[in-house]
Design a protein around this motif. Sequence first.
Motif, PDB file in Angstrom:
ATOM      1  N   VAL A   1       9.146  69.016  50.741  1.00 52.21           N
ATOM      2  CA  VAL A   1       7.970  68.151  50.822  1.00 52.21           C
ATOM      3  C   VAL A   1       6.688  68.962  50.691  1.00 52.21           C
ATOM      4  N   ASN A   2       5.753  68.470  49.867  1.00 54.43           N
ATOM      5  CA  ASN A   2       4.399  69.022  49.737  1.00 54.43           C
ATOM      6  C   ASN A   2       4.398  70.513  49.417  1.00 54.43           C
ATOM      7  N   GLU A   3       4.059  71.370  50.402  1.00 51.33           N
ATOM      8  CA  GLU A   3       3.972  72.812  50.137  1.00 51.33           C
ATOM      9  C   GLU A   3       5.319  73.510  50.153  1.00 51.33           C
ATOM     10  N   CYS A   4       6.391  72.782  50.428  1.00 49.91           N
ATOM     11  CA  CYS A   4       7.722  73.396  50.406  1.00 49.91           C
ATOM     12  C   CYS A   4       8.132  73.645  48.958  1.00 49.91           C
ATOM     13  N   ILE A   5       8.369  74.900  48.623  1.00 51.46           N
ATOM     14  CA  ILE A   5       8.734  75.274  47.263  1.00 51.46           C
ATOM     15  C   ILE A   5      10.174  74.855  46.952  1.00 51.46           C
ATOM     16  N   CYS A   6      11.085  75.127  47.888  1.00 45.48           N
ATOM     17  CA  CYS A   6      12.491  74.780  47.675  1.00 45.48           C
ATOM     18  C   CYS A   6      13.280  74.965  48.964  1.00 45.48           C
ATOM     19  N   HIS A   7      14.518  74.462  48.952  1.00 50.05           N
ATOM     20  CA  HIS A   7      15.500  74.640  50.026  1.00 50.05           C
ATOM     21  C   HIS A   7      15.072  74.025  51.355  1.00 50.05           C
ATOM     22  N   GLY A   8      14.250  72.969  51.282  1.00 49.75           N
ATOM     23  CA  GLY A   8      13.883  72.274  52.504  1.00 49.75           C
ATOM     24  C   GLY A   8      15.096  71.592  53.127  1.00 49.75           C
ATOM     25  N   ILE A   9      15.263  71.760  54.429  1.00 55.03           N
ATOM     26  CA  ILE A   9      16.391  71.153  55.144  1.00 55.03           C
ATOM     27  C   ILE A   9      15.997  69.754  55.601  1.00 55.03           C
ATOM     28  N   PRO A  10      16.761  68.729  55.242  1.00 53.63           N
ATOM     29  CA  PRO A  10      16.449  67.375  55.714  1.00 53.63           C
ATOM     30  C   PRO A  10      16.405  67.320  57.235  1.00 53.63           C
ATOM     31  N   ASP A  11      15.383  66.628  57.759  1.00 54.65           N
ATOM     32  CA  ASP A  11      15.225  66.576  59.210  1.00 54.65           C
ATOM     33  C   ASP A  11      14.574  65.257  59.632  1.00 54.65           C
ATOM     34  N   SER A  12      14.017  65.242  60.823  1.00 51.88           N
ATOM     35  CA  SER A  12      13.515  64.008  61.423  1.00 51.88           C
ATOM     36  C   SER A  12      12.093  63.646  61.003  1.00 51.88           C
ATOM     37  N   ARG A  13      11.441  64.484  60.205  1.00 49.90           N
ATOM     38  CA  ARG A  13      10.063  64.174  59.808  1.00 49.90           C
ATOM     39  C   ARG A  13      10.018  62.973  58.881  1.00 49.90           C
ATOM     40  N   PRO A  14       9.244  61.937  59.240  1.00 50.39           N
ATOM     41  CA  PRO A  14       9.073  60.796  58.324  1.00 50.39           C
ATOM     42  C   PRO A  14       8.150  61.176  57.170  1.00 50.39           C
ATOM     43  N   LEU A  15       8.452  60.700  55.988  1.00 49.78           N
ATOM     44  CA  LEU A  15       7.544  60.888  54.866  1.00 49.78           C
ATOM     45  C   LEU A  15       6.264  60.095  55.106  1.00 49.78           C
ATOM     46  N   GLU A  16       5.154  60.634  54.626  1.00 50.16           N
ATOM     47  CA  GLU A  16       3.855  60.007  54.826  1.00 50.16           C
ATOM     48  C   GLU A  16       3.266  59.585  53.487  1.00 50.16           C
ATOM     49  N   ASP A  17       2.408  58.582  53.528  1.00 47.97           N
ATOM     50  CA  ASP A  17       1.721  58.115  52.335  1.00 47.97           C
ATOM     51  C   ASP A  17       0.952  59.291  51.709  1.00 47.97           C
ATOM     52  N   GLY A  18       1.186  59.538  50.419  1.00 43.63           N
ATOM     53  CA  GLY A  18       0.526  60.637  49.729  1.00 43.63           C
ATOM     54  C   GLY A  18       1.363  61.886  49.583  1.00 43.63           C
ATOM     55  N   ASP A  19       2.520  61.936  50.241  1.00 45.32           N
ATOM     56  CA  ASP A  19       3.412  63.089  50.099  1.00 45.32           C
ATOM     57  C   ASP A  19       4.011  63.144  48.697  1.00 45.32           C
ATOM     58  N   ILE A  20       4.390  64.354  48.279  1.00 47.14           N
ATOM     59  CA  ILE A  20       5.310  64.508  47.149  1.00 47.14           C
ATOM     60  C   ILE A  20       6.556  65.189  47.702  1.00 47.14           C
ATOM     61  N   ILE A  21       7.706  64.872  47.124  1.00 49.34           N
ATOM     62  CA  ILE A  21       8.957  65.430  47.637  1.00 49.34           C
ATOM     63  C   ILE A  21       9.904  65.747  46.490  1.00 49.34           C
ATOM     64  N   ASN A  22      10.403  66.977  46.472  1.00 47.73           N
ATOM     65  CA  ASN A  22      11.447  67.348  45.528  1.00 47.73           C
ATOM     66  C   ASN A  22      12.795  67.105  46.179  1.00 47.73           C
ATOM     67  N   ILE A  23      13.670  66.403  45.481  1.00 48.69           N
ATOM     68  CA  ILE A  23      15.028  66.156  45.955  1.00 48.69           C
ATOM     69  C   ILE A  23      15.983  66.872  45.009  1.00 48.69           C
ATOM     70  N   ASP A  24      16.707  67.844  45.553  1.00 55.79           N
ATOM     71  CA  ASP A  24      17.573  68.725  44.772  1.00 55.79           C
ATOM     72  C   ASP A  24      19.026  68.390  45.080  1.00 55.79           C
ATOM     73  N   VAL A  25      19.713  67.854  44.087  1.00 56.35           N
ATOM     74  CA  VAL A  25      21.085  67.349  44.246  1.00 56.35           C
ATOM     75  C   VAL A  25      22.061  68.205  43.445  1.00 56.35           C
ATOM     76  N   THR A  26      23.139  68.616  44.070  1.00 57.85           N
ATOM     77  CA  THR A  26      24.243  69.240  43.346  1.00 57.85           C
ATOM     78  C   THR A  26      25.542  68.626  43.829  1.00 57.85           C
ATOM     79  N   VAL A  27      26.387  68.220  42.883  1.00 61.60           N
ATOM     80  CA  VAL A  27      27.683  67.633  43.230  1.00 61.60           C
ATOM     81  C   VAL A  27      28.798  68.497  42.662  1.00 61.60           C
ATOM     82  N   TYR A  28      29.908  68.502  43.368  1.00 62.86           N
ATOM     83  CA  TYR A  28      31.107  69.229  42.925  1.00 62.86           C
ATOM     84  C   TYR A  28      32.172  68.179  42.643  1.00 62.86           C
ATOM     85  N   LEU A  29      32.406  67.918  41.350  1.00 61.61           N
ATOM     86  CA  LEU A  29      33.310  66.853  40.931  1.00 61.61           C
ATOM     87  C   LEU A  29      34.411  67.441  40.053  1.00 61.61           C
ATOM     88  N   ASN A  30      35.653  67.251  40.497  1.00 60.42           N
ATOM     89  CA  ASN A  30      36.806  67.729  39.728  1.00 60.42           C
ATOM     90  C   ASN A  30      36.674  69.204  39.335  1.00 60.42           C
TER      91      ASN A  30
END
Length: 350
Positions: free
Chosen positions: A174-203
């Motif tokens: 979120v915001n100034e977090c460059i990468c590897h932010g750990i999901p936690d209890s902080r609610p997102l706020e109006d005006g935030d930007i958030i990078n969501i980094d997804v990796t799946v292991y399939l077959n």
Amino acid sequence: MATAKSLQPRIISSFLGDNSIRSTQPLLHLFRFDLGRRHVSMQLSRTFSGLTNLLFNRRNVDEVIDGKRKRLRPGNVSPRRPVPSHITKPPYVESLKLPGISSGLEIHNKKGIESMRASGRLAAKVREYAGTLVKPGITTDEIDEAVHNMIIENGAYPSPLGYGGFPKSVCTSVNECICHGIPDSRPLEDGDIINIDVTVYLNGYHGDTSATFFCGNVDEKAKKLVQVTKESLDKAISICGPGVEYKKIGKIIHDLADKHRYGVVRQFVGHGVGRVFHADPVVLHFRNNEAGRMVLNQTFTIEPMLTIGSRNPVMWDDNWTVVTEDASLSAQFEHTILITKDGAEILTSC
């Protein structure tokens, strides 16, 4: 998901082959990368460690950045979510050892290519679904729960979960977090930007992707940063193909960032991905003179991270979360691509 690199300590979004790791700290956090020798060794720096108390003492705990948002602070992290036993897990999940670095390029046969397409499609669908959840009031932990459930419902494993000790199924930066932010209890706020980094292991194959999303009413400065970061990824992908030098990726991204006076984070890089989460090649997002050319039927990520202010990273005491040292905004986009005879195929698009 990024790996680490450096002139000072840097962070690499992929791991390099023929390298040694000497640390008791979790993998993927901080590595020292020697451009000339192509050597990576893990080494925590004072720049990146022991700063949480400094950043969040009474004097600046509620510091307001740009007259609007408060500096990002750690929230509470919920317990690790279970994965059903029938889901195939990557080897590192069952091992007490940290994941190794895979050396050499993985060149896919027809079956491997189809498997990479399948994992990439699923990763893209999860990424886009996660983006629809972004709104003021939702916590990043709630996003993690939704991502976790969608991945396992599709018969896949969330690759970050248990990787080098990472406690969650997705990275939320979120915001100034460059990468590897750990999901936690902080609610997102109006005006935030958030990078969501997804990796799946399939077959037996990893699909890796990320995007930066807007939460509510985002100001024009943030919108422009996100737009330019996405454009830098698109331009980089457009020049890829068999025989193309990897260093051209860094030049095209860096040139665009300079045009808009943005910083290019150098500590995290793109990486080979396939049956192994992180492997050769290392893909630098800034101007460089590294050797190496793209090969038909290989797969790798490109994941530029641009900043409005300082490009220098600071790591929290959780040994994962990396933020800009001046709390300026950072944005990132990432795709897994396949090198084809005609150029590059984006595997992580819907």
